[in-house]
Design a protein around this motif. Structure first.
Motif, mmCIF file in Angstrom:
data_model
loop_
_atom_site.group_PDB
_atom_site.id
_atom_site.type_symbol
_atom_site.label_atom_id
_atom_site.label_comp_id
_atom_site.label_asym_id
_atom_site.label_seq_id
_atom_site.Cartn_x
_atom_site.Cartn_y
_atom_site.Cartn_z
ATOM 1 N N HIS A 24 0.845 -1.191 0.000
ATOM 2 C CA HIS A 24 0.000 0.000 0.000
ATOM 3 C C HIS A 24 0.877 1.236 0.000
ATOM 4 O O HIS A 24 1.974 1.239 0.567
ATOM 5 C CB HIS A 24 -0.899 -0.014 1.247
ATOM 6 C CG HIS A 24 -1.946 1.051 1.266
ATOM 7 N ND1 HIS A 24 -1.733 2.291 1.831
ATOM 8 C CD2 HIS A 24 -3.221 1.072 0.796
ATOM 9 C CE1 HIS A 24 -2.827 3.020 1.720
ATOM 10 N NE2 HIS A 24 -3.744 2.311 1.092
ATOM 11 N N GLU A 26 0.918 3.859 1.665
ATOM 12 C CA GLU A 26 1.268 4.452 2.954
ATOM 13 C C GLU A 26 2.359 3.675 3.699
ATOM 14 O O GLU A 26 2.898 4.173 4.685
ATOM 15 C CB GLU A 26 0.038 4.579 3.837
ATOM 16 C CG GLU A 26 -0.950 5.620 3.344
ATOM 17 C CD GLU A 26 -2.003 5.919 4.378
ATOM 18 O OE1 GLU A 26 -1.837 6.885 5.129
ATOM 19 O OE2 GLU A 26 -3.003 5.179 4.426
ATOM 20 N N VAL A 28 2.453 1.083 5.825
ATOM 21 C CA VAL A 28 2.064 1.109 7.235
ATOM 22 C C VAL A 28 2.781 0.001 8.013
ATOM 23 O O VAL A 28 2.882 -1.131 7.551
ATOM 24 C CB VAL A 28 0.543 0.934 7.372
ATOM 25 C CG1 VAL A 28 0.133 0.896 8.831
ATOM 26 C CG2 VAL A 28 -0.185 2.052 6.644
ATOM 27 N N LEU A 46 -4.228 -1.367 8.117
ATOM 28 C CA LEU A 46 -5.242 -0.859 7.205
ATOM 29 C C LEU A 46 -6.549 -1.640 7.215
ATOM 30 O O LEU A 46 -7.592 -1.128 6.809
ATOM 31 C CB LEU A 46 -4.682 -0.854 5.778
ATOM 32 C CG LEU A 46 -3.564 0.157 5.518
ATOM 33 C CD1 LEU A 46 -2.646 -0.333 4.404
ATOM 34 C CD2 LEU A 46 -4.158 1.507 5.161
ATOM 35 N N THR A 72 -7.765 5.828 10.119
ATOM 36 C CA THR A 72 -8.159 4.602 9.421
ATOM 37 C C THR A 72 -7.013 3.623 9.217
ATOM 38 O O THR A 72 -7.195 2.409 9.372
ATOM 39 C CB THR A 72 -8.748 4.958 8.035
ATOM 40 O OG1 THR A 72 -9.755 5.961 8.199
ATOM 41 C CG2 THR A 72 -9.354 3.738 7.375
ATOM 42 N N ASP A 73 -5.832 4.118 8.872
ATOM 43 C CA ASP A 73 -4.719 3.230 8.554
ATOM 44 C C ASP A 73 -4.062 2.612 9.784
ATOM 45 O O ASP A 73 -3.103 1.849 9.655
ATOM 46 C CB ASP A 73 -3.670 3.971 7.712
ATOM 47 C CG ASP A 73 -3.257 5.294 8.309
ATOM 48 O OD1 ASP A 73 -4.121 5.994 8.849
ATOM 49 O OD2 ASP A 73 -2.064 5.647 8.227
ATOM 50 N N LEU A 110 -7.886 3.554 0.350
ATOM 51 C CA LEU A 110 -7.459 2.193 0.678
ATOM 52 C C LEU A 110 -6.906 1.448 -0.529
ATOM 53 O O LEU A 110 -6.023 0.597 -0.373
ATOM 54 C CB LEU A 110 -8.633 1.398 1.257
ATOM 55 C CG LEU A 110 -8.858 1.436 2.757
ATOM 56 C CD1 LEU A 110 -10.086 0.631 3.103
ATOM 57 C CD2 LEU A 110 -7.656 0.916 3.532
ATOM 58 N N HIS A 218 5.183 4.594 9.421
ATOM 59 C CA HIS A 218 5.205 4.609 7.957
ATOM 60 C C HIS A 218 6.652 4.634 7.448
ATOM 61 O O HIS A 218 7.567 5.076 8.134
ATOM 62 C CB HIS A 218 4.477 5.845 7.419
ATOM 63 C CG HIS A 218 3.040 5.920 7.801
ATOM 64 N ND1 HIS A 218 2.049 5.253 7.110
ATOM 65 C CD2 HIS A 218 2.426 6.577 8.811
ATOM 66 C CE1 HIS A 218 0.882 5.504 7.689
ATOM 67 N NE2 HIS A 218 1.086 6.300 8.720
#
Length: 260
Positions: A24, A26, A28, A46, A72-73, A110, A218
């Motif tokens: 993804h 981001e 994460v 996520l 959210t993440d 997302l 991140h």
């Protein structure tokens, strides 16, 4: 190390793991810390794939979820666990839902800029952020005992009102959530953020003695403690130039940047 089609699991030490979502945009990271009596999972990612499947393969211990903040993440897998903790400043979002972002925007974010295929069975069109009541609230200075190791809760508002970091004194690991990471900007430009709080939080973590590694949520996994000197300089520069306010833009420093 454990193989998984979505998560990348990396061992930080014998009892500490990073569970990363590099597919993804981001990038994460969530973190699993094992004690003698229980484990804690710092954030749940996520929600694109089932992070509890990973934690079960890494440990038979009961797992409590410690939330750095309620975006959210970081809370995508919260519904897979029953023992969830959050700071009071973000508790209303946990119970009442995330404010300021439409569900359409959350779902679009997302699934954009992916470098891995989505797991079978995941449908962004039906994704809904977790809502529920926490098992308890985190407070500044609170010590969390895992049996043989403990974490200190440090309230570091700015990115969100209830943002917290977690510090393990014995290892020197500082888990900074979205307060500090490299490459992409730390965000403090939303109405729910506070540039002045974020700068004060930077100032606070820069004074913590004995930090050996900084683990942001991140990008690069594990930053050298030398970045703290750069954080102190960033605080000074921002204040001296009257830049600690909404709308002043993105400010670049040695290895990290922030957007107000």
């Amino acid at each position: 190390m454990l193989n998984h089609p979505w998560f990348t699991v990396q061992r930080i030490d014998g009892q500490t793991f990073a569970i990363s979502e590099y597919g993804h945009w981001e990038k994460v990271h969530s973190f699993l810390l094992l004690g003698q009596q229980k484990a804690v999972l710092i954030d749940t990612g996520l929600g694109i794939s089932n992070i509890s499947e990973v934690t079960r393969r890494l440990t038979p211990l009961p797992v409590s979820v410690l939330t750095t903040h309620f975006h959210t993440d970081h809370i995508g897998g919260h519904g897979l666990f029953s023992d969830i903790y959050v700071h009071e400043g973000d508790c209303s979002w946990l119970i009442d839902g995330i404010q300021g972002l439409s569900i359409e925007q959350i779902r679009a974010d997302l699934v954009r800029d992916l470098s891995l295929p989505l797991p079978e069975g995941f449908n962004a069109d039906t994704y809904t952020p977790y809502r529920g009541k926490p098992a308890g609230l985190l407070s500044d200075g609170q010590m969390i005992d895992l049996g043989g190791r403990s974490l200190e809760v440090i309230h570091t508002p700015g990115h969100s009102p209830g943002h917290v970091c977690f510090y393990e004194k014995t290892s020197g690991y500082l888990f900074t959530g979205d307060l500090l990471y490299d490459e992409t900007p730390v965000y403090a430009f939303y109405p729910s953020t506070s540039p002045s709080d974020l700068v004060r939080s930077w100032e606070r973590i820069a004074q913590i003695p004995g930090v050996t590694k900084i683990y942001g949520s991140h990008n690069t996994l594990g930053l050298a403690p030398s970045i703290m000197a750069d954080v102190e300089q960033a605080v000074k520069t921002l204040r001296e130039n009257n830049l600690v306010s909404f709308g002043t833009g993105t400010h670049y420093f040695n290895g990290f940047n922030v957007r107000f």
